[in-house]
Design a protein around this motif. Structure first.
Motif, PDB file in Angstrom:
ATOM      1  N   ALA A  95     -13.334 -12.657  -1.265  1.00  0.00           N
ATOM      2  CA  ALA A  95     -12.618 -11.478  -1.764  1.00  0.00           C
ATOM      3  C   ALA A  95     -11.911 -10.723  -0.641  1.00  0.00           C
ATOM      4  CB  ALA A  95     -13.577 -10.559  -2.517  1.00  0.00           C
ATOM      5  N   GLU A  96     -12.624 -10.478   0.438  1.00  0.00           N
ATOM      6  CA  GLU A  96     -12.019  -9.680   1.505  1.00  0.00           C
ATOM      7  C   GLU A  96     -10.803 -10.359   2.135  1.00  0.00           C
ATOM      8  OE1 GLU A  96     -14.185  -8.870   5.116  1.00  0.00           O
ATOM      9  OE2 GLU A  96     -12.217  -8.222   5.819  1.00  0.00           O
TER      10      GLU A  96
ATOM     11  N   CYS B 118      -8.409  -8.945  -2.468  1.00  0.00           N
ATOM     12  CA  CYS B 118      -8.478  -8.573  -3.874  1.00  0.00           C
ATOM     13  C   CYS B 118      -9.927  -8.321  -4.266  1.00  0.00           C
ATOM     14  CB  CYS B 118      -7.868  -9.652  -4.771  1.00  0.00           C
ATOM     15  SG  CYS B 118      -8.845 -11.167  -4.847  1.00  0.00           S
ATOM     16  N   ASP B 119     -10.129  -7.806  -5.465  1.00  0.00           N
ATOM     17  CA  ASP B 119     -11.469  -7.529  -5.944  1.00  0.00           C
ATOM     18  C   ASP B 119     -12.231  -8.836  -6.195  1.00  0.00           C
ATOM     19  OD1 ASP B 119     -13.122  -5.127  -7.161  1.00  0.00           O
ATOM     20  OD2 ASP B 119     -13.420  -6.867  -8.448  1.00  0.00           O
ATOM     21  N   ALA B 120     -13.552  -8.759  -6.049  1.00  0.00           N
ATOM     22  CA  ALA B 120     -14.383  -9.955  -6.224  1.00  0.00           C
ATOM     23  C   ALA B 120     -14.236 -10.539  -7.631  1.00  0.00           C
ATOM     24  CB  ALA B 120     -15.835  -9.621  -5.946  1.00  0.00           C
ATOM     25  N   SER B 121     -13.974  -9.679  -8.599  1.00  0.00           N
ATOM     26  CA  SER B 121     -13.863 -10.174  -9.974  1.00  0.00           C
ATOM     27  C   SER B 121     -12.684 -11.125 -10.142  1.00  0.00           C
ATOM     28  CB  SER B 121     -13.718  -9.003 -10.952  1.00  0.00           C
ATOM     29  OG  SER B 121     -12.543  -8.292 -10.708  1.00  0.00           O
ATOM     30  N   ASN B 122     -11.694 -10.983  -9.284  1.00  0.00           N
ATOM     31  CA  ASN B 122     -10.522 -11.859  -9.390  1.00  0.00           C
ATOM     32  C   ASN B 122     -10.784 -13.240  -8.815  1.00  0.00           C
ATOM     33  OD1 ASN B 122      -8.944  -9.735 -10.420  1.00  0.00           O
ATOM     34  ND2 ASN B 122      -8.682  -8.970  -8.348  1.00  0.00           N
TER      35      ASN B 122
ATOM     36  N   CYS C  66       0.831  -1.214   0.000  1.00  0.00           N
ATOM     37  CA  CYS C  66       0.000   0.000   0.000  1.00  0.00           C
ATOM     38  C   CYS C  66       0.857   1.252   0.000  1.00  0.00           C
ATOM     39  CB  CYS C  66      -0.919   0.014   1.221  1.00  0.00           C
ATOM     40  SG  CYS C  66      -2.260  -1.183   1.145  1.00  0.00           S
TER      41      CYS C  66
ATOM     42  N   GLY D  46     -18.240 -14.738  -3.068  1.00  0.00           N
ATOM     43  CA  GLY D  46     -17.999 -13.344  -2.733  1.00  0.00           C
ATOM     44  C   GLY D  46     -17.365 -13.138  -1.363  1.00  0.00           C
TER      45      GLY D  46
END
Lengths: 144, 144
Positions: free
Chosen positions: B55-56, B60-64, A25, B52
């Motif tokens: 992701a957290e 990373c982003d959920a799309s990944n 970050c 979903g």
DNA sequence: TATTGTTATACTCTATAACTATA
DNA sequence: TATAGTTATAGAGTATAACAATA
């Protein structure tokens, strides 16, 4: 080993992920990726280094260093030249702006977080001793 | 802060990189990337989890998550289904082989290294206490 | 011949944005 | 309309292999 060892190791492992995320970050905030920031930190101001010598500390193949250094070059943070003794070797060095960013990066990454401030010198030395031993152990080639 | 704090923090930072590299190597040895291994560890045997929700913890982003889970699916380590209550939600769960690999992964990643064995229970508890405090501090959203 | 660095290739991870199916 | 997941896209990192220039 007892339960306490397992718990401490697990905590340390999860802490390691947080520390890496934090470094990522901080790098991102100054517009760099993790490996780019890493290269910046590896380069000492005023000292040129052969490209190939970066591969090992970065932990990646030499062919990747080209791309990482390319991007740092595009950003104007490093400059490339050739070694005089051996024209195959490309030397890289920080630009003025590169030195600035490196300073900021190191300052932010290596400033100890709050919780360490409440420890005594003795506790900190004891902590460091343990961490150094772990560091040495993990650096040894693994006997899988 | 004094010198001891800075040194301990620096040692810990460098140790963090080694620990991550080690985890990456262990994952690679069983044919997985780091995020793939991470997903495997997050899934508890016998419990299905909504895609979903990964992701957290993965950061990373959920799309990944789709791609990472796709590959685990190709490897036969997880299987996908739909949630009964909400047909939009895809649940993923470990296959038998997935459970095996997860067990091996956790075993190897969380087995404490040698140097911790030489510490007393009290030292380990003291160490864990410090690490947990650092962990909490680093988890707080940074006030940049 | 051997070495240094680069290029080519293919894959994974990453974020963003647009899309689908369902709610 | 809102949400869960996917797909499309572009960029960065990674290893392997092939290559150029130099030694």
């Amino acid at each position: 080993m007892g339960n306490a060892g397992s718990r401490a190791w697990r905590t340390l492992s999860e802490l390691a992920a947080l520390i890496q995320t934090r470094q990522s970050c901080i790098s991102a905030e100054i517009g760099l990726t993790m490996p780019q920031g890493h290269v910046l930190c590896l380069l000492e101001p005023g000292k040129a280094v052969a490209t190939g010598r970066l591969a090992e500390p970065l932990g990646c193949d030499a062919s990747n260093v080209t791309g990482i250094v390319d991007r740092l070059d595009s950003l104007g943070l490093i400059k490339r030249g050739f070694a005089e003794e051996d024209r195959r070797v490309r030397m890289i060095a920080l630009t003025e702006r590169g030195v600035e960013l490196r300073t900021e990066l190191l300052e932010r990454i290596y400033t100890p977080p709050r919780p360490l401030e409440s420890l005594t010198e003795e506790e900190l030395q004891s902590l460091d001793r343990i961490l150094v031993e772990l560091w040495r152990d993990l650096r040894r080639p693994r006997d899988v």
